[in-house]
Scaffold this active site. Structure first.
Site, short mmCIF file in Angstrom:
data_model
loop_
_atom_site.label_atom_id
_atom_site.label_comp_id
_atom_site.label_asym_id
_atom_site.label_seq_id
_atom_site.Cartn_x
_atom_site.Cartn_y
_atom_site.Cartn_z
N LYS A 131 0.85 -1.19 0.00
CA LYS A 131 0.00 0.00 0.00
C LYS A 131 0.88 1.23 0.00
CE LYS A 131 -4.50 1.06 0.56
NZ LYS A 131 -5.70 0.36 0.10
N GLY A 167 -22.08 5.68 -1.45
CA GLY A 167 -21.11 6.17 -2.42
C GLY A 167 -20.97 5.19 -3.57
P1 NAD Z 1 -17.12 6.55 -1.50
O1 NAD Z 1 -16.29 7.67 -0.98
O2 NAD Z 1 -17.61 6.61 -2.90
O3 NAD Z 1 -18.39 6.31 -0.57
C1 NAD Z 1 -18.38 6.41 0.80
C2 NAD Z 1 -19.70 7.07 1.22
O4 NAD Z 1 -19.78 7.05 2.64
C3 NAD Z 1 -19.80 8.54 0.77
O5 NAD Z 1 -21.02 8.73 0.07
C4 NAD Z 1 -19.76 9.30 2.09
O6 NAD Z 1 -20.53 10.51 2.05
C5 NAD Z 1 -20.38 8.27 3.02
N1 NAD Z 1 -20.15 8.53 4.45
C6 NAD Z 1 -19.10 9.15 5.05
N2 NAD Z 1 -19.32 9.21 6.37
C7 NAD Z 1 -20.51 8.62 6.62
C8 NAD Z 1 -21.27 8.37 7.78
N3 NAD Z 1 -20.84 8.76 8.99
N4 NAD Z 1 -22.47 7.73 7.66
C9 NAD Z 1 -22.92 7.36 6.45
N5 NAD Z 1 -22.24 7.57 5.31
C10 NAD Z 1 -21.05 8.20 5.39
O7 NAD Z 1 -16.24 5.23 -1.26
P2 NAD Z 1 -16.48 3.79 -1.89
O8 NAD Z 1 -15.51 3.61 -3.01
O9 NAD Z 1 -17.93 3.56 -2.11
O10 NAD Z 1 -15.94 2.87 -0.70
C11 NAD Z 1 -16.76 2.63 0.44
C12 NAD Z 1 -16.01 1.73 1.40
O11 NAD Z 1 -15.68 0.51 0.74
C13 NAD Z 1 -14.67 2.29 1.91
O12 NAD Z 1 -14.46 1.84 3.22
C14 NAD Z 1 -13.66 1.66 0.97
O13 NAD Z 1 -12.37 1.59 1.57
C15 NAD Z 1 -14.27 0.29 0.79
N6 NAD Z 1 -13.87 -0.39 -0.43
C16 NAD Z 1 -14.15 0.14 -1.64
C17 NAD Z 1 -13.79 -0.55 -2.80
C18 NAD Z 1 -14.09 0.00 -4.17
O14 NAD Z 1 -13.98 -0.76 -5.15
N7 NAD Z 1 -14.49 1.26 -4.28
C19 NAD Z 1 -13.16 -1.81 -2.71
C20 NAD Z 1 -12.93 -2.35 -1.45
C21 NAD Z 1 -13.29 -1.63 -0.31
#
Ligand code: NAD
Length: 346
Positions: A78, A180
């Protein structure tokens, strides 16, 4: 460094500084036992260099486990960049980061993580051939989130099958935290499967959009834990499964895409004792890295991705079954399998 609580026998840890662009970055490589290390780059305004190092080590170890559980020929690594992703970004910063990645000559592949955009990754890719998850290029795989979300949805069904006797979500209530990239698609899949949905997010516009599309009932961020639900799906931040939320949650299944959901490893045993089946985060959310791995292989194939996702779901099922038959928390069962796959002692 060697006594750091998150060191966990990292193979190498690199510190990069580039004065003209202001780059301060760490690239941590936990294990290359299964192949070159792969994991995204996070940009965060850390409180100290100690906090930055801790994050790099913890995240790179997590990628070793995730890649191993996804059956990929990739190790875990990472990158973290110290800075404010809203105010400190420049193309030159990411080109300097790209040179840092290139310096490692393929021991580490980078991709997008929190704080990076496709444009940032594209700037890094001007200087290195070891960047994936790109929007353009011969093998470009683009945004991995839809594949992550598909895996999360399928993982919810796998977990429901064991908790409720059927993977069928019709008539079930699912509470989705965070709508998100990943969470919004989870909502779409779950609504299509006939579940009743509650959804929360701090971004009200995104929440209203997904509510309109799926019929999800909107709840305030802090109220999501108190809804009547069968399944809780965390798709926002880490550490949301803690003593406080645990005392409020009525779900029998926890299955979502967020990384590092458990505030501490002992939450796994607390959940097990309470009869809550938890799908370990780094297993259920491995779809995205599978999609990125297809690009790293040099010839992106959606058929290959779908095949790997099928195997990942079998692995998740094995973890859940072993937990139920051995009376061991799912997070520890997953850790045990991941460590065995990368040749580390349990
Ligand atoms: P993103 O930033 O698009 O979405 C995250 C969402 O969470 C946002 O809409 C944000 O406003 C919301 N949020 C923040 N604080 C909050 C709260 N207190 N209550 C409710 N909602 C809240 O990110 P993402 O790409 O959708 O990723 C989401 C999670 O999944 C993260 O933890 C990320 O590390 C994990 N993840 C993502 C992927 C991927 O392919 N994008 C892969 C593995 C893991």
């Amino acid at each position: 460094m060697f006594d750091h609580p998150s060191f966990d026998s990292h193979e190498d840890v690199h510190v990069f500084h580039d004065e003209p662009s202001g780059l301060r970055a760490i690239i941590a490589i936990h294990s290359t036992a299964l192949g070159p290390a792969a994991g995204g780059c996070r940009m965060w305004n850390y409180a100290s260099d100690e906090a930055m190092l801790t994050d790099a080590l913890r995240l790179s170890q997590g990628m070793s486990y995730k890649n191993a559980m996804a059956g990929l020929e990739l190790g875990g690594g990472k990158a973290v960049i110290w800075g404010n992703s809203h105010t400190d970004k420049t193309p030159e910063l990411f080109r300097a980061f790209g040179r840092a990645v290139e310096h490692l000559q393929g021991r580490y592949w980078t991709a997008e993580d929190v704080g990076l955009s496709p444009a940032d990754l594209a700037a890094a890719a001007e200087e290195t051939s070891y960047a994936a998850g790109l929007e353009n290029g011969a093998a470009a795989s683009g945004d991995p989130s839809p594949v992550t979300a598909l895996g999360v949805y399928r993982g919810i069904c796998e977990t429901a099958k064991r908790a409720f006797g059927s993977p069928d979500l019709s008539g079930k209530t699912v509470a989705v935290q965070g709508v998100g990239h990943v969470g919004s698609d989870v909502c779409r899949h779950v609504a299509k499967a006939g579940a009743k949905l509650y959804a929360s997010d701090v971004n009200t516009a995104a929440l209203e959009r997904i509510s309109k599309e799926t019929g999800a009932i909107i709840v305030a961020p802090d109220e999501i834990y108190d809804q009547p639900m069968d399944i809780f799906s965390p798709n926002a931040l880490g550490a949301t499964i803690n003593d406080e939320s645990f005392s409020r949650l009525g779900a029998k299944v926890i299955a979502g895409g967020a990384n590092n959901q458990l505030a501490s490893a002992d939450m796994g045993e607390k959940l097990r004792k309470a009869g809550v089946l938890y799908a370990p985060d780094y297993v259920i959310n491995g779809g995205g890295i599978i999609n990125v791995a297809a690009e790293i292989s040099g010839a992106y194939s959606r058929t290959w991705v779908d095949g790997k996702l099928d195997v990942l779901m079998q692995t998740l099922g094995d973890v859940l079954d072993e937990s139920l038959s051995e009376g061991m928390p799912t997070n520890l069962v997953a850790d045990r399998i991941a460590k065995a796959r990368i040749g580390r002692s349990a």
